[in-house]
Structure formats: structure tokens, C-alpha cells
Design an enzyme around this catalytic site. Sequence first.
Site, PDB file in Angstrom:
ATOM      1  N   ASP A  75       0.855  -1.194   0.000  1.00 20.90           N
ATOM      2  CA  ASP A  75       0.000   0.000   0.000  1.00 20.90           C
ATOM      3  C   ASP A  75       0.886   1.238   0.000  1.00 20.90           C
ATOM      4  OD1 ASP A  75      -1.880   2.102   0.572  1.00 20.90           O
ATOM      5  OD2 ASP A  75      -3.226   0.619   1.438  1.00 20.90           O
ATOM      6  N   ASN A  83     -11.695   8.100   6.369  1.00 23.46           N
ATOM      7  CA  ASN A  83     -11.721   6.646   6.143  1.00 23.46           C
ATOM      8  C   ASN A  83     -11.649   5.833   7.431  1.00 23.46           C
ATOM      9  OD1 ASN A  83     -11.802   6.960   3.341  1.00 23.46           O
ATOM     10  ND2 ASN A  83      -9.577   7.031   3.163  1.00 23.46           N
ATOM     11  N   ARG A  86     -14.009   2.876   8.817  1.00 25.39           N
ATOM     12  CA  ARG A  86     -13.952   1.492   8.339  1.00 25.39           C
ATOM     13  C   ARG A  86     -12.535   0.937   8.344  1.00 25.39           C
ATOM     14  NH1 ARG A  86     -14.106   4.758   3.963  1.00 25.39           N
ATOM     15  NH2 ARG A  86     -12.823   4.301   2.123  1.00 25.39           N
ATOM     16  N   ASP A 143      -8.798  -0.810  -4.572  1.00 29.70           N
ATOM     17  CA  ASP A 143      -9.958  -0.002  -4.931  1.00 29.70           C
ATOM     18  C   ASP A 143      -9.877   0.522  -6.360  1.00 29.70           C
ATOM     19  OD1 ASP A 143      -7.950   1.821  -4.724  1.00 29.70           O
ATOM     20  OD2 ASP A 143      -8.920   3.103  -3.230  1.00 29.70           O
ATOM     21  N   ASN A 144      -9.042  -0.119  -7.199  1.00 30.91           N
ATOM     22  CA  ASN A 144      -8.948   0.321  -8.586  1.00 30.91           C
ATOM     23  C   ASN A 144      -8.793  -0.894  -9.497  1.00 30.91           C
ATOM     24  OD1 ASN A 144      -5.838   0.120  -9.527  1.00 30.91           O
ATOM     25  ND2 ASN A 144      -5.929   0.648  -7.350  1.00 30.91           N
ATOM     26  N   CYS A 201     -16.138   4.793  -2.976  1.00 32.48           N
ATOM     27  CA  CYS A 201     -16.701   5.013  -1.647  1.00 32.48           C
ATOM     28  C   CYS A 201     -16.789   6.500  -1.324  1.00 32.48           C
ATOM     29  CB  CYS A 201     -15.850   4.304  -0.598  1.00 32.48           C
ATOM     30  SG  CYS A 201     -15.907   2.496  -0.705  1.00 32.48           S
ATOM     31  N   CYS A 368     -29.649   2.748  -7.343  1.00 30.80           N
ATOM     32  CA  CYS A 368     -29.568   2.407  -5.919  1.00 30.80           C
ATOM     33  C   CYS A 368     -28.799   3.532  -5.238  1.00 30.80           C
ATOM     34  CB  CYS A 368     -28.904   1.048  -5.709  1.00 30.80           C
ATOM     35  SG  CYS A 368     -27.187   0.967  -6.276  1.00 30.80           S
TER      36      CYS A 368
END
Length: 402
Positions: A75, A83, A86, A143-144, A201, A368
Site C-alpha cells: 500500500d 476513512n 472502516r 480499490d482500482n 466510496c 440504488c
Amino acid sequence: MSFIPDPETAPDPVTQLSAAERAFYTRQLILPEIGMAGQLKLKVARVAVLGAGGLGAPALLYLAGAGVGEIIIIDDDSIEVSNLHRQVIHSYARAGNSKAESAAETMRALNPFITVTVIRERLTDSNALTLLTGTDAVLDGSDNFEARYAVSAAAQQLGIPHIWAAILGFDAQLSVFWAGHGPVYEDLYPQAPAPGSVPSCSTAGIIGALAGVVGSAMAMEAIKVITGSGKPLLGEVGLYSALTGKWEYIPLLASMQAKPKKSVETHPQESQDTKNHLIFRHNSGKLTGNHHTQKLEDITPVQAQQLLQHEKMTLIDVREAIEFSSFAIDGAINLPLTEILEAAREGRLAAKIREKIDPASKYLVVYCTGYTRALEAARDIAAATDTPVRVLVGGISGWLTV
């Protein structure tokens, strides 16, 4: 199904635990499915985790607690306060610090008997194979899409399990991909979506506890494939709705054509098929990466509002009734995803659509909170009607920003 050899017969055996380790792992050691043999397999395992964010946070903690011998955190990002609801492996005081370093600090404090290796790099197609070589499994909490396809290609080449999940809003998806044993990521999503077509997100929102549920499930899948306990989630995609508390499992078929992609950049972005990612099709009870005869298309909030001025259009809100009652787009009808899936299974969705939707409608626009549930609902709606179906990019969140 375990791919870690018995430590007692391995070329470089680790055949015992210290007294302190036995005390730490005692509740696992007494499980017949784990026992000493399983615990030693965990001890010699090397597992890579891509991302120390929402999914990585609980997964890393539980892998550390389980006693995975070496955990590699990949990372390059920094901790953001927004963030932390979570990403519970971090703390408010560490805002601005490296996610990977922060996660490693927490994990070492939890379990001093493991090794935590930090790689502060962004995983790409060019370095994925190098970063994952020598690992026994990889957990993909990225996330990509570039990273997801790069991880998949490297995992296929290395022959290691690829434990994947994705979360958004109140919804999640989870599966274990493993070339030679079952489907791979490309069997589910053959191509990357068009840039900007999938909300994040930060734009669509997410409930923090969802990351805990799914990240912990990822860690459990890793423990299973390492120790050979239970049955990994191979050949199935788990769909979880936090609002109902229910998991649904859809079989996924491996494609003979699935091959590691050399570069995600070669995926055609112009093709309409790229906009149909996340669309599942039932084929004799199996899930494949193919598409329906009626092709689904995205529509932006601006385009939808312009279309509404000239055409008869029905907005279908597939959130749960409690969400719909709190706020909805004017004129929308509520047809929750849970009801759509049930009606589709029972073969009565077409009748339900005729009952709920004005037959004069020229277009059906499904939405949604963000995107995920709308795509899943649109898959079945498109199969049950000839009326063109569109998926609202960004969902109600995007509509509110216009």
C-alpha cells in the site's frame, strides 16, 4: 484443499511452536480442523495483502491473529480521517501517516510471533509479479481496476489463490479465484469498465461495518486455503447485503479462454461491453461473464434528467423499502433488489414488472445508493422485459449532485 505442505515433510521444516505461541493460539489448536498441523501451516505461510484500507484492515488483523508467519502489506497510500470509520487498524492520531506502516505497527503489537513486511508501492501491471513471487496467497482489497487485473494476472502465473472482494454502500461481493482449481477474476469481469463509470466510496458512500464483515470473510478464506480446512469459496460469488444481513451465492463458471492479461491498458474502453462489467448472467444455473441479449447501458444523472424531459421514463429504485421511505427520486417506484432476485428465481419477474411499471415507458432507469445493487437488479430486469434498461451512474448520490 490446502496448498501448504505438511511442515513435518517440508524441505525446510518448522515443526514446533514455542510455549508462548501455543498459549497465543490455544483456541485454534483445539479445533480439530486446525490443530497443530494447521497451525504450523499457517506459521510457514507467506500471504500478501493488497491494501491496508477498508477490506485490508480487518483482514490484516485476523491474519495476524491467526498466526500467518509472514504477512506482506502492499500500500502506498496515507491515512485519511474520513476513512477511519472502516479502516479500524489505524487510529486518529496516525492521520497522514503511511497506511502500510500503521497497519504493521498494530499487527506487531497484536502478535509478536509473526513477521510483517511493508511494501510502500502501488501495485501495477509492471511490478505485480515481482511483488507477489514467493507468496502462498494474495488478498485483494484494492480499490482500482488496474490493480485488480494486475493481481489476477500475477496470481494466475504463480498458481496462487487470489482472494477478492469489493464493497460499496451496503453491498459486497466475495470470491476465491485460483487458476487450475476454478475460475479467475476475468471469468467474472472479462474487461475493465469505462473510466469513471463506477463510483467510489468517496462519491457513493459506505457503511464502515460492512468492511469488517467482508474483510474478515477474506481472512477466513485465506485460512481455509492455507490449512485445508473446509471448502474455499471457489466457483461461486458471494453477494452480501448489509441491510438484510443475507448472503446469496451464485455459481461462476471457469472459461477455457481465461488467460492472464499482460496489460490492463489493452482492454478496449470504447466497446459498450466494457460498460457491462458486474453484469451476471444465469446460464443453466451457472454464472458466466457473458451478457444478456439486451445490452445494458449506463446513463448519467444529467442524461437521465434530459431524457425525462422528452421521453416516458420509469425510475426504478432497487434499495430496500426503509431506504426508499427516507428519501427517493421524485416519481421513482420502489422494487427492492431482494424482491427482484426472488421473483427472478421463481420465474415471475416479468409479471411483476408488468404490474409495477407503466407499459408506456420507453426506458427503465435503475438506481440504488451508488451502483452495485443497480447493476445486479438491472441484469434480471433486462432479461424480463423488452423495454430498454439503463443503469444510473452514481445512483441517488450522483443525482443529488447535479
